[in-house]
Design a protein around this motif. Structure first.
Motif, PDB file in Angstrom:
ATOM      1  N   UNK A   1       0.799  -1.218   0.000  1.00 25.72           N
ATOM      2  CA  UNK A   1       0.000   0.000   0.000  1.00 25.72           C
ATOM      3  C   UNK A   1       0.825   1.258   0.000  1.00 25.72           C
ATOM      4  N   UNK A   2       2.158   1.139  -0.067  1.00 32.12           N
ATOM      5  CA  UNK A   2       3.006   2.316  -0.095  1.00 32.12           C
ATOM      6  C   UNK A   2       2.928   3.020  -1.437  1.00 32.12           C
ATOM      7  N   UNK A   3       2.967   4.359  -1.421  1.00 25.92           N
ATOM      8  CA  UNK A   3       2.831   5.137  -2.639  1.00 25.92           C
ATOM      9  C   UNK A   3       4.079   5.007  -3.493  1.00 25.92           C
ATOM     10  N   UNK A   4       3.884   4.708  -4.774  1.00 27.36           N
ATOM     11  CA  UNK A   4       4.993   4.666  -5.721  1.00 27.36           C
ATOM     12  C   UNK A   4       4.991   5.914  -6.599  1.00 27.36           C
TER      13      UNK A   4
ATOM     14  N   UNK B   1       2.575  16.383  -0.162  1.00 23.53           N
ATOM     15  CA  UNK B   1       3.107  15.952  -1.448  1.00 23.53           C
ATOM     16  C   UNK B   1       4.634  16.042  -1.471  1.00 23.53           C
ATOM     17  N   UNK B   2       5.158  17.132  -0.874  1.00 22.01           N
ATOM     18  CA  UNK B   2       6.612  17.275  -0.863  1.00 22.01           C
ATOM     19  C   UNK B   2       7.258  16.215   0.026  1.00 22.01           C
ATOM     20  N   UNK B   3       6.606  15.932   1.147  1.00 22.40           N
ATOM     21  CA  UNK B   3       7.194  14.975   2.094  1.00 22.40           C
ATOM     22  C   UNK B   3       7.071  13.537   1.616  1.00 22.40           C
ATOM     23  N   UNK B   4       6.082  13.268   0.757  1.00 23.76           N
ATOM     24  CA  UNK B   4       5.822  11.908   0.277  1.00 23.76           C
ATOM     25  C   UNK B   4       5.698  10.935   1.451  1.00 23.76           C
ATOM     26  N   UNK B   5       4.983  11.410   2.478  1.00 23.57           N
ATOM     27  CA  UNK B   5       4.769  10.580   3.676  1.00 23.57           C
ATOM     28  C   UNK B   5       3.563   9.674   3.418  1.00 23.57           C
ATOM     29  N   UNK B   6       3.841   8.375   3.193  1.00 21.66           N
ATOM     30  CA  UNK B   6       2.766   7.457   2.835  1.00 21.66           C
ATOM     31  C   UNK B   6       1.685   7.399   3.898  1.00 21.66           C
ATOM     32  N   UNK B   7       2.070   7.287   5.133  1.00 19.17           N
ATOM     33  CA  UNK B   7       1.082   7.155   6.210  1.00 19.17           C
ATOM     34  C   UNK B   7       0.216   8.407   6.333  1.00 19.17           C
ATOM     35  N   UNK B   8       0.843   9.581   6.201  1.00 16.74           N
ATOM     36  CA  UNK B   8       0.090  10.832   6.326  1.00 16.74           C
ATOM     37  C   UNK B   8      -0.911  10.979   5.181  1.00 16.74           C
ATOM     38  N   UNK B   9      -0.486  10.602   3.950  1.00 15.89           N
ATOM     39  CA  UNK B   9      -1.388  10.702   2.800  1.00 15.89           C
ATOM     40  C   UNK B   9      -2.543   9.712   2.942  1.00 15.89           C
ATOM     41  N   UNK B  10      -2.238   8.478   3.382  1.00 16.12           N
ATOM     42  CA  UNK B  10      -3.288   7.477   3.569  1.00 16.12           C
ATOM     43  C   UNK B  10      -4.283   7.931   4.633  1.00 16.12           C
ATOM     44  N   UNK B  11      -3.782   8.529   5.709  1.00 18.67           N
ATOM     45  CA  UNK B  11      -4.670   9.016   6.771  1.00 18.67           C
ATOM     46  C   UNK B  11      -5.543  10.159   6.257  1.00 18.67           C
ATOM     47  N   UNK B  12      -4.943  11.049   5.452  1.00 21.46           N
ATOM     48  CA  UNK B  12      -5.719  12.163   4.879  1.00 21.46           C
ATOM     49  C   UNK B  12      -6.878  11.638   4.025  1.00 21.46           C
ATOM     50  N   UNK B  13      -6.601  10.647   3.193  1.00 21.73           N
ATOM     51  CA  UNK B  13      -7.637  10.095   2.318  1.00 21.73           C
ATOM     52  C   UNK B  13      -8.759   9.464   3.139  1.00 21.73           C
ATOM     53  N   UNK B  14      -8.399   8.751   4.205  1.00 15.64           N
ATOM     54  CA  UNK B  14      -9.433   8.107   5.026  1.00 15.64           C
ATOM     55  C   UNK B  14     -10.309   9.140   5.719  1.00 15.64           C
TER      56      UNK B  14
ATOM     57  N   UNK C   1      -0.982  -4.591 -10.505  1.00 21.33           N
ATOM     58  CA  UNK C   1       0.142  -4.160 -11.342  1.00 21.33           C
ATOM     59  C   UNK C   1       1.079  -5.347 -11.502  1.00 21.33           C
ATOM     60  N   UNK C   2       1.227  -5.813 -12.736  1.00 23.39           N
ATOM     61  CA  UNK C   2       2.010  -7.019 -12.988  1.00 23.39           C
ATOM     62  C   UNK C   2       3.399  -6.652 -13.537  1.00 23.39           C
ATOM     63  N   UNK C   3       4.373  -7.484 -13.179  1.00 23.88           N
ATOM     64  CA  UNK C   3       5.711  -7.365 -13.758  1.00 23.88           C
ATOM     65  C   UNK C   3       6.362  -8.743 -13.702  1.00 23.88           C
ATOM     66  N   UNK C   4       6.863  -9.147 -14.873  1.00 21.05           N
ATOM     67  CA  UNK C   4       7.501 -10.470 -14.989  1.00 21.05           C
ATOM     68  C   UNK C   4       6.563 -11.578 -14.529  1.00 21.05           C
ATOM     69  N   UNK C   5       5.260 -11.423 -14.821  1.00 20.05           N
ATOM     70  CA  UNK C   5       4.305 -12.465 -14.508  1.00 20.05           C
ATOM     71  C   UNK C   5       3.880 -12.527 -13.053  1.00 20.05           C
ATOM     72  N   UNK C   6       4.288 -11.548 -12.258  1.00 13.56           N
ATOM     73  CA  UNK C   6       3.933 -11.562 -10.833  1.00 13.56           C
ATOM     74  C   UNK C   6       3.362 -10.198 -10.447  1.00 13.56           C
ATOM     75  N   UNK C   7       2.351 -10.176  -9.529  1.00  9.33           N
ATOM     76  CA  UNK C   7       1.829  -8.872  -9.073  1.00  9.33           C
ATOM     77  C   UNK C   7       2.879  -8.130  -8.255  1.00  9.33           C
ATOM     78  N   UNK C   8       3.068  -6.865  -8.593  1.00  3.93           N
ATOM     79  CA  UNK C   8       4.054  -6.037  -7.904  1.00  3.93           C
ATOM     80  C   UNK C   8       3.404  -4.912  -7.101  1.00  3.93           C
ATOM     81  N   UNK C   9       2.100  -4.721  -7.266  1.00  7.67           N
ATOM     82  CA  UNK C   9       1.423  -3.640  -6.564  1.00  7.67           C
ATOM     83  C   UNK C   9       0.040  -3.416  -7.163  1.00  7.67           C
TER      84      UNK C   9
END
Length: 648
Positions: free
Chosen positions: A90-93, A110-123, A166-174
């Motif tokens: 679930x981490x932002x790529x 957006x500048x901090x790219x803090x995954x947890x903070x962005x996920x909390x904002x969306x919730x 999201x697939x890569x080399x036949x395996x889900x990557x995200x």
């Protein structure tokens, strides 16, 4: 070259990227590597090793890759969807600016790219954070799951969320998440729904919504466990009387304002849970819940009186009334279509009876309408299948007993209905308009038969009944002229019997047509005289040559003083107008004798003969010509051919 004296260990290689120009002017991207290599045979010497690698193809591939990435980034940024890519945890790529704008993500997050903070904002941004978190957890725990759902944000936006692995080399990557803002589309759908369900002029619901209400009320009523628990309801159809006069007098803009005020007046007559809709131009529908016949009529009377209150709009004062039909559920039907049909039929019966009243649907009337529809269908089939026929009743001169004419009378024998009397099917034909087609057929057949008789030496005028609807057809005179021209029948051998109503409805047009028929040479008479609305002024103006006394005035002769007085008056009037008179329905010798004494010219009826088939009628004509019949007592000129009066 020589190695510098006392030099230390060799220096590392020197690498660089550069362009080489060829003799032909072309250029190549190369990587050049220069290194010093000691000469093992002479320590004082060293060699410079230059390695050149052609990287032109690699450089082109890198440039193409960078161009594609730039194009992809531009495409992602230009799309209307918000895009987000996450890893399996679930981490932002990555994401595009549209995604950030949809969710209102602050710049510092957006500048901090803090995954947890962005996920909390969306919730925190959704209306139901717990449901959002639960759904997100399910998606992250199932990396192969693809899903589509909707999210309602606190700001009012509604987002459609689509996620795929999201697939890569036949395996889900995200996961890839796409967010689309549905707010405008949903708002447009709501506007369309409002327009399709609401009357724009009055703001009331329309017929479609009223139908849905009635269907829902019927379902609720039918779902009650015990019949005694079922709550009936009523559907009322309210139709304004002579509303066209409002538009014609004051204009359509004024008419629209009247309709708006009518809607408000009707709404004021209803209870809170009753429903009002505009279902037609000047027609309204009312759904009364939990109402029996008494309650429905009480409400209808209240609306009737409210609409009838004096109107005063923009300086104009007038009176407006309405006609109301009522249908009850489940007594009169269980569907919206059935109930609406019955309520409208009841309303139309109010209109027919004089307007400005209320009427409950009568089941018997529905049975009659079904019977009329079946009869109308059978009539149309009969005309196509040749089941109609004409019979001819002789018209007799009271002076000498001669046959002076024949009235063509329509007969119909149906394989299922049997012999259907004209008194039953003619009114249905007039109501449906099919009387025009029947009348055309009768005219053509009667003229054809008269032509055959004329060719055989029998110059017998044939009288044909013409309905008001047939007479007022635009091409009626042309139709008569065409039938005569095709047949070759002299026009004076065709007599058209008209109803009195023809004379009083649009008298100027009627006069013009009658004069056109007179110019053709056709005889004209008034059928069933005295039972309609004739005016002596009309009779004086119109080119009418004969009046027919209705059988209802002949039946009581000579004993009934009223009938005798009416017949004498008609005869005296006809003499003043220089018209001939024929009496129909003559069945007794006493009736014939009275008519002779009073100076009536002609008669027809069972005293001589009923309506005869063409062959039987022709046989009577032949008897008259050969002189085989006996002379009527007291008949006129000597030497004439006479027919003895016999009972049919």
């Amino acid at each position: 070259g020589a190695r510098p004296h006392g030099a230390s260990a060799p220096a590392p290689a020197l690498d660089s990227d550069t362009l080489f120009a060829g003799a032909d002017g072309s250029t190549r991207h190369v990587r050049r590597s220069i290194s010093v290599v000691p000469d093992e045979s002479d320590p004082a010497r060293a060699w410079a090793l230059v390695v050149v690698i052609d990287r032109s193809d690699e450089q082109a591939a890198d440039a193409e890759r960078e161009a594609r990435l730039a194009e992809l980034e531009a495409t992602l940024e230009s799309t209307a969807d918000g895009l987000l890519v996450t890893d399996l945890a679930g981490g932002l790529r990555s994401f595009n600016r549209r995604f950030a704008a949809m969710w209102g993500l602050p710049a510092d997050l957006l500048r901090a790219r803090d995954d947890n903070a962005i996920a909390a904002w969306m919730q925190r941004s959704v209306i139901d954070p717990d449901a959002y978190a639960s759904r997100l957890r399910v998606l992250l725990e199932a990396p192969l799951l693809a899903a589509t759902d909707r999210l309602s944000l606190l700001g009012g936006a509604v987002l459609e969320r689509v996620t795929r692995p999201l697939w890569r080399d036949g395996r889900p990557q995200g996961r890839v998440w796409a967010f689309r803002d549905l707010s405008e589309r949903l708002a447009a759908e709501e506007r369309i729904e409002a327009l399709s369900s609401t009357d724009a002029l009055t703001g009331l619901p329309n017929r479609r919504v009223m139908s849905a209400w009635v269907e829902q009320a019927a379902r609720v009523a039918g779902a009650e466990v015990r019949p005694s628990d079922r709550q009936g309801f009523a559907l009322l159809v309210v139709d304004l009387d002579r509303f066209r006069q409002i538009n014609a007098t004051f204009g359509h803009a004024m008419g629209d304002r009247v309709l708006q005020h009518v809607a408000r007046r009707l709404q004021g007559c209803l209870r809170e849970h009753d429903r009002l809709a505009r279902v037609g131009g000047d027609q309204f529908g009312v759904l009364l819940g939990e109402a029996d016949a008494g309650a429905a009529e009480t409400t209808a009377r209240r609306m009737l009186n409210t609409i009838a209150q004096p109107w005063s709009l923009e300086g104009a004062t007038f009176t407006l009334t309405c006609s109301i039909g009522i249908a009850l559920a489940p007594a009169h039907g269980r569907s919206a279509d059935e109930l609406a049909r019955h309520a409208e039929a009841a309303m139309r019966s109010v209109k027919t009876a004089g307007r400005a009243n209320v009427r409950l649907h009568q089941v018997r009337h529905e049975v009659d309408r079904r019977s009329h529809m079946m009869l109308d269908h059978a009539m149309r089939q009969a005309l196509v299948s040749g089941r109609f026929r004409l019979a001819y009743q002789p018209q007799i001169s009271l002076a000498d007993g001669r046959i002076v004419g024949a009235e063509a009378l329509l007969r119909w024998r149906d394989p299922e209905l049997g012999e259907v009397p004209p008194s039953r099917f003619i009114p249905v034909a007039e109501e449906s308009g099919f009387i025009v087609a029947i009348g055309d057929w009768v005219l053509a057949q009667a003229v054809r038969q008269a032509t055959l008789w004329h060719q055989r030496g029998f110059a017998v005028p044939v009288a044909v009944n013409v309905s008001a609807l047939q007479f007022h057809q635009a091409q009626f005179v042309e139709r008569v002229a065409s039938v005569l021209a095709v047949s070759g029948l002299p026009a004076h051998l065709l007599e058209l019997e008209l109803t009195e109503s023809i004379l009083v409805h649009d008298a100027d047009e009627a006069l013009a047509r009658l004069r056109s028929l007179e110019r053709l040479g056709v005889r004209l008479s008034i059928d069933d005289f005295g039972t309609g609305y004739s005016s002596l002024a009309y009779l004086k103006r119109f080119p009418i040559g004969k009046l027919k006394i209705d059988r209802s005035f002949v039946q009581g002769l000579p004993a009934d003083e009223t009938d005798a007085g009416i017949v004498r008056a008609i005869l005296q009037m006809s003499r003043a107008l220089d018209m001939r008179v024929i009496a129909e329905g003559v069945e007794t010798e006493q009736q014939r004798a009275f008519l002779v004494r009073e100076g009536c010219a002609e008669m027809q009826g069972f005293l001589y003969a009923p309506a005869l088939d063409p062959l039987s009628f022709e046989e009577r004509l032949a008897l008259a010509v050969t002189g085989a019949a006996e002379t009527v007592e007291g008949a006129g000129a000597a030497g004439g051919r006479h027919i003895r009066l016999v009972r049919g």
